[in-house]
Design a protein around this motif. Sequence first.
Motif, PDB file in Angstrom:
ATOM      1  N   HIS A   1     -24.307 -30.749 -20.958  1.00 47.63           N
ATOM      2  CA  HIS A   1     -24.773 -29.379 -21.139  1.00 47.63           C
ATOM      3  C   HIS A   1     -23.996 -28.351 -20.328  1.00 47.63           C
ATOM      4  O   HIS A   1     -23.522 -27.359 -20.847  1.00 47.63           O
ATOM      5  CB  HIS A   1     -26.254 -29.280 -20.767  1.00 47.63           C
ATOM      6  CG  HIS A   1     -27.129 -30.110 -21.639  1.00 47.63           C
ATOM      7  ND1 HIS A   1     -27.433 -31.425 -21.359  1.00 47.63           N
ATOM      8  CD2 HIS A   1     -27.735 -29.815 -22.802  1.00 47.63           C
ATOM      9  CE1 HIS A   1     -28.202 -31.895 -22.311  1.00 47.63           C
ATOM     10  NE2 HIS A   1     -28.407 -30.949 -23.204  1.00 47.63           N
ATOM     11  N   LEU A   2     -23.870 -28.641 -19.023  1.00 45.82           N
ATOM     12  CA  LEU A   2     -23.409 -27.594 -18.124  1.00 45.82           C
ATOM     13  C   LEU A   2     -21.887 -27.476 -18.108  1.00 45.82           C
ATOM     14  O   LEU A   2     -21.326 -26.420 -18.408  1.00 45.82           O
ATOM     15  CB  LEU A   2     -23.936 -27.907 -16.708  1.00 45.82           C
ATOM     16  CG  LEU A   2     -24.026 -26.754 -15.755  1.00 45.82           C
ATOM     17  CD1 LEU A   2     -24.952 -25.690 -16.304  1.00 45.82           C
ATOM     18  CD2 LEU A   2     -24.523 -27.252 -14.410  1.00 45.82           C
ATOM     19  N   SER A   3     -21.219 -28.597 -17.793  1.00 46.57           N
ATOM     20  CA  SER A   3     -19.766 -28.555 -17.602  1.00 46.57           C
ATOM     21  C   SER A   3     -19.012 -28.072 -18.831  1.00 46.57           C
ATOM     22  O   SER A   3     -18.109 -27.238 -18.694  1.00 46.57           O
ATOM     23  CB  SER A   3     -19.259 -29.932 -17.178  1.00 46.57           C
ATOM     24  OG  SER A   3     -19.935 -30.356 -16.032  1.00 46.57           O
ATOM     25  N   PRO A   4     -19.348 -28.558 -20.059  1.00 41.79           N
ATOM     26  CA  PRO A   4     -18.584 -28.064 -21.219  1.00 41.79           C
ATOM     27  C   PRO A   4     -18.672 -26.548 -21.354  1.00 41.79           C
ATOM     28  O   PRO A   4     -17.673 -25.893 -21.673  1.00 41.79           O
ATOM     29  CB  PRO A   4     -19.258 -28.764 -22.403  1.00 41.79           C
ATOM     30  CG  PRO A   4     -19.891 -29.947 -21.828  1.00 41.79           C
ATOM     31  CD  PRO A   4     -20.334 -29.561 -20.471  1.00 41.79           C
ATOM     32  N   GLY A   5     -19.858 -25.998 -21.065  1.00 42.38           N
ATOM     33  CA  GLY A   5     -20.022 -24.547 -21.138  1.00 42.38           C
ATOM     34  C   GLY A   5     -19.070 -23.834 -20.196  1.00 42.38           C
ATOM     35  O   GLY A   5     -18.360 -22.906 -20.601  1.00 42.38           O
ATOM     36  N   TYR A   6     -19.063 -24.297 -18.940  1.00 41.84           N
ATOM     37  CA  TYR A   6     -18.164 -23.676 -17.966  1.00 41.84           C
ATOM     38  C   TYR A   6     -16.714 -23.831 -18.388  1.00 41.84           C
ATOM     39  O   TYR A   6     -15.929 -22.885 -18.358  1.00 41.84           O
ATOM     40  CB  TYR A   6     -18.345 -24.325 -16.586  1.00 41.84           C
ATOM     41  CG  TYR A   6     -19.606 -23.921 -15.858  1.00 41.84           C
ATOM     42  CD1 TYR A   6     -20.119 -22.632 -15.969  1.00 41.84           C
ATOM     43  CD2 TYR A   6     -20.264 -24.819 -15.039  1.00 41.84           C
ATOM     44  CE1 TYR A   6     -21.256 -22.260 -15.297  1.00 41.84           C
ATOM     45  CE2 TYR A   6     -21.411 -24.463 -14.353  1.00 41.84           C
ATOM     46  CZ  TYR A   6     -21.906 -23.180 -14.489  1.00 41.84           C
ATOM     47  OH  TYR A   6     -23.025 -22.819 -13.815  1.00 41.84           O
ATOM     48  N   ILE A   7     -16.353 -25.073 -18.787  1.00 42.24           N
ATOM     49  CA  ILE A   7     -14.944 -25.352 -19.077  1.00 42.24           C
ATOM     50  C   ILE A   7     -14.473 -24.539 -20.279  1.00 42.24           C
ATOM     51  O   ILE A   7     -13.360 -23.997 -20.291  1.00 42.24           O
ATOM     52  CB  ILE A   7     -14.749 -26.861 -19.312  1.00 42.24           C
ATOM     53  CG1 ILE A   7     -14.958 -27.624 -17.996  1.00 42.24           C
ATOM     54  CG2 ILE A   7     -13.354 -27.160 -19.850  1.00 42.24           C
ATOM     55  CD1 ILE A   7     -15.116 -29.107 -18.166  1.00 42.24           C
ATOM     56  N   GLU A   8     -15.351 -24.387 -21.289  1.00 45.07           N
ATOM     57  CA  GLU A   8     -14.929 -23.663 -22.478  1.00 45.07           C
ATOM     58  C   GLU A   8     -14.912 -22.149 -22.252  1.00 45.07           C
ATOM     59  O   GLU A   8     -14.051 -21.444 -22.766  1.00 45.07           O
ATOM     60  CB  GLU A   8     -15.865 -23.993 -23.657  1.00 45.07           C
ATOM     61  CG  GLU A   8     -15.566 -25.351 -24.267  1.00 45.07           C
ATOM     62  CD  GLU A   8     -16.750 -25.897 -25.042  1.00 45.07           C
ATOM     63  OE1 GLU A   8     -17.671 -25.119 -25.355  1.00 45.07           O
ATOM     64  OE2 GLU A   8     -16.763 -27.106 -25.312  1.00 45.07           O
ATOM     65  N   GLN A   9     -15.883 -21.655 -21.487  1.00 38.15           N
ATOM     66  CA  GLN A   9     -16.023 -20.205 -21.410  1.00 38.15           C
ATOM     67  C   GLN A   9     -15.337 -19.561 -20.211  1.00 38.15           C
ATOM     68  O   GLN A   9     -15.022 -18.366 -20.245  1.00 38.15           O
ATOM     69  CB  GLN A   9     -17.512 -19.837 -21.359  1.00 38.15           C
ATOM     70  CG  GLN A   9     -18.233 -20.131 -22.664  1.00 38.15           C
ATOM     71  CD  GLN A   9     -19.718 -20.162 -22.473  1.00 38.15           C
ATOM     72  OE1 GLN A   9     -20.226 -19.604 -21.502  1.00 38.15           O
ATOM     73  NE2 GLN A   9     -20.424 -20.825 -23.369  1.00 38.15           N
ATOM     74  N   ALA A  10     -15.105 -20.371 -19.144  1.00 37.72           N
ATOM     75  CA  ALA A  10     -14.674 -19.762 -17.886  1.00 37.72           C
ATOM     76  C   ALA A  10     -13.438 -18.907 -18.068  1.00 37.72           C
ATOM     77  O   ALA A  10     -13.391 -17.767 -17.611  1.00 37.72           O
ATOM     78  CB  ALA A  10     -14.410 -20.849 -16.848  1.00 37.72           C
ATOM     79  N   TYR A  11     -12.436 -19.442 -18.800  1.00 37.68           N
ATOM     80  CA  TYR A  11     -11.196 -18.678 -18.898  1.00 37.68           C
ATOM     81  C   TYR A  11     -11.383 -17.417 -19.739  1.00 37.68           C
ATOM     82  O   TYR A  11     -10.872 -16.350 -19.400  1.00 37.68           O
ATOM     83  CB  TYR A  11     -10.081 -19.538 -19.480  1.00 37.68           C
ATOM     84  CG  TYR A  11      -8.757 -18.817 -19.487  1.00 37.68           C
ATOM     85  CD1 TYR A  11      -8.124 -18.492 -18.286  1.00 37.68           C
ATOM     86  CD2 TYR A  11      -8.165 -18.410 -20.674  1.00 37.68           C
ATOM     87  CE1 TYR A  11      -6.945 -17.801 -18.264  1.00 37.68           C
ATOM     88  CE2 TYR A  11      -6.977 -17.711 -20.668  1.00 37.68           C
ATOM     89  CZ  TYR A  11      -6.374 -17.410 -19.454  1.00 37.68           C
ATOM     90  OH  TYR A  11      -5.205 -16.709 -19.431  1.00 37.68           O
ATOM     91  N   HIS A  12     -12.167 -17.528 -20.802  1.00 39.39           N
ATOM     92  CA  HIS A  12     -12.345 -16.359 -21.668  1.00 39.39           C
ATOM     93  C   HIS A  12     -13.202 -15.288 -21.003  1.00 39.39           C
ATOM     94  O   HIS A  12     -13.036 -14.101 -21.265  1.00 39.39           O
ATOM     95  CB  HIS A  12     -12.976 -16.782 -22.997  1.00 39.39           C
ATOM     96  CG  HIS A  12     -12.166 -17.809 -23.705  1.00 39.39           C
ATOM     97  ND1 HIS A  12     -10.902 -17.557 -24.199  1.00 39.39           N
ATOM     98  CD2 HIS A  12     -12.411 -19.118 -23.970  1.00 39.39           C
ATOM     99  CE1 HIS A  12     -10.404 -18.643 -24.744  1.00 39.39           C
ATOM    100  NE2 HIS A  12     -11.300 -19.612 -24.615  1.00 39.39           N
ATOM    101  N   GLU A  13     -14.128 -15.717 -20.167  1.00 37.08           N
ATOM    102  CA  GLU A  13     -15.032 -14.737 -19.562  1.00 37.08           C
ATOM    103  C   GLU A  13     -14.516 -14.150 -18.262  1.00 37.08           C
ATOM    104  O   GLU A  13     -14.843 -13.022 -17.912  1.00 37.08           O
ATOM    105  CB  GLU A  13     -16.395 -15.396 -19.310  1.00 37.08           C
ATOM    106  CG  GLU A  13     -17.162 -15.615 -20.600  1.00 37.08           C
ATOM    107  CD  GLU A  13     -18.532 -16.192 -20.366  1.00 37.08           C
ATOM    108  OE1 GLU A  13     -19.276 -16.350 -21.325  1.00 37.08           O
ATOM    109  OE2 GLU A  13     -18.858 -16.493 -19.192  1.00 37.08           O
ATOM    110  N   THR A  14     -13.734 -14.942 -17.497  1.00 38.30           N
ATOM    111  CA  THR A  14     -13.339 -14.465 -16.167  1.00 38.30           C
ATOM    112  C   THR A  14     -11.835 -14.393 -15.971  1.00 38.30           C
ATOM    113  O   THR A  14     -11.384 -13.979 -14.911  1.00 38.30           O
ATOM    114  CB  THR A  14     -13.908 -15.376 -15.075  1.00 38.30           C
ATOM    115  OG1 THR A  14     -13.318 -16.667 -15.228  1.00 38.30           O
ATOM    116  CG2 THR A  14     -15.401 -15.499 -15.164  1.00 38.30           C
ATOM    117  N   ALA A  15     -11.036 -14.821 -16.960  1.00 44.15           N
ATOM    118  CA  ALA A  15      -9.575 -14.817 -16.839  1.00 44.15           C
ATOM    119  C   ALA A  15      -9.122 -15.603 -15.619  1.00 44.15           C
ATOM    120  O   ALA A  15      -8.152 -15.248 -14.962  1.00 44.15           O
ATOM    121  CB  ALA A  15      -9.031 -13.384 -16.797  1.00 44.15           C
ATOM    122  N   THR A  16      -9.863 -16.665 -15.287  1.00 42.95           N
ATOM    123  CA  THR A  16      -9.518 -17.479 -14.129  1.00 42.95           C
ATOM    124  C   THR A  16      -9.259 -18.908 -14.603  1.00 42.95           C
ATOM    125  O   THR A  16     -10.196 -19.596 -15.011  1.00 42.95           O
ATOM    126  CB  THR A  16     -10.667 -17.472 -13.116  1.00 42.95           C
ATOM    127  OG1 THR A  16     -10.960 -16.124 -12.791  1.00 42.95           O
ATOM    128  CG2 THR A  16     -10.299 -18.225 -11.873  1.00 42.95           C
TER     129      THR A  16
END
Lengths: 132, 343
Positions: free
Chosen positions: B130-145
Amino acid sequence: MILDILVIIAMLSGLLFFVATTVGIIRFPDFYSRVHAAGKGDTLSTTVFLGGTIIYLLRDFSGDTLLTAGKLLLIVFYIFIASPTATHAIIDAGYEFRVPYWTRSSTHKGTEGDEANEETMDNGFYPEDLKG
Amino acid sequence: MTWDASLLWQFDILVLIMMVICAVTALALEGLLSSAIVTGVYSFLICLMWTHMMAVDVAFTEAAVGAAISTVIFLGTAQYISRWIKKDRSKEQGIKQLTIVIAVICAVMMLNATRDLPDWANPASPASTHLSPGYIEQAYHETATPNVVTAVLADYRGYDTMFEAVVVFAAALVVMVLLRRTSHKHRKVLHLRPKREGRDTVLRGAAQSIIPVMQIFALYVLFHGHYSPGGGFQGGVIFGASFILLALCYNLKFSMNRFREHLVLWCCAGGVLLYAGIGAACLGLGWNFLGYAALADLLGISGKMARSHGILAVEVGVGITVMAVMVSLYYDLASGGDLEDGL
């Protein structure tokens, strides 16, 4: 092929020096020679070992491996500075605290806190102004 | 590069056995100085474990804090404590036994709790599904990091990180409050620093060549945290360690002339204030606390980039606090609180 042989030689000699260091730490009779074994052996074996790794990396030469090799070279450089300096500091602290040292004439092995070795302290090892 | 975690399980077992040996040795040894050194060895071993688990940032924080700074601080503290434990005190024996009982109970409870945890790197565990895939998929698009760890640490879980910084700050405060009130009339100092003239030349030469590089590397770790392992805590401890190295190779006074006590205190509080201030600014602009996207209009950039910049700013805050706290702890503990002479 030649590079492979070089890498193998570097790794084996690194291992040999590591073993020699360990034997030295265990077998040498007093504080000073033990620390000297640890300092010299460790520095040389780490240098040779990482040198072998650098050659191994540079077999397939590219910008990527060159960067990694450069980083390894920096590690070698700072170990080469830091390790002998640490050895120097430890030996110096022992010297200042007058840790007894081993001589051929002493009938027993001098170790840290060995009070029976007091006599060997007075044979010119310490400068006059530090006595007493 | 793929990494097979099962590849080197023998290595794991070996390191774990050596760690247990170190832990038992540290408890069994009577000299505090020896125990401190063995604790340092323990830290280096756990560094190997973390490197093997590919948590390089944790590994070099441990190398800087656990192996270097803690050992030095232990040594600095040990000089104010009598060096040998008296064996014939029945009262102390009682406390020791009580401690063992409590430790065993806690260990049993914690080992019992580990049965409920998912296996290490288990793909079917709730965190992995649940948690990790969300972070891994969205982190770059949402925070440019690109570095997901940094994004999670400073953005998604910014509250945790802020209070971690506050805990670090509180540690420095507690040490200060405790030590600076103690009178030092009867304190005995082991003079670990020989007085001989010129003995420090080698140390100083080495320090001069290593410390500048160390500080640049610390800044690199801090500011490159978006792209590579690193961030505020890691950069901060390396920077703090450089000042402690300066104090060790020269003396406490020399280091304190470079980084004055007042400045250290300002930095301790300033880093936390910077972090909380950015959070409060976001709140003031009508977003959530630490919702960095609020800064977008203020800075004239997109919401995505604002989050990236917000992460950088709070990392800098964390770095300043951690660096100053490490130095402050060292100043206080090594000098027994009077900041005059010490290790």
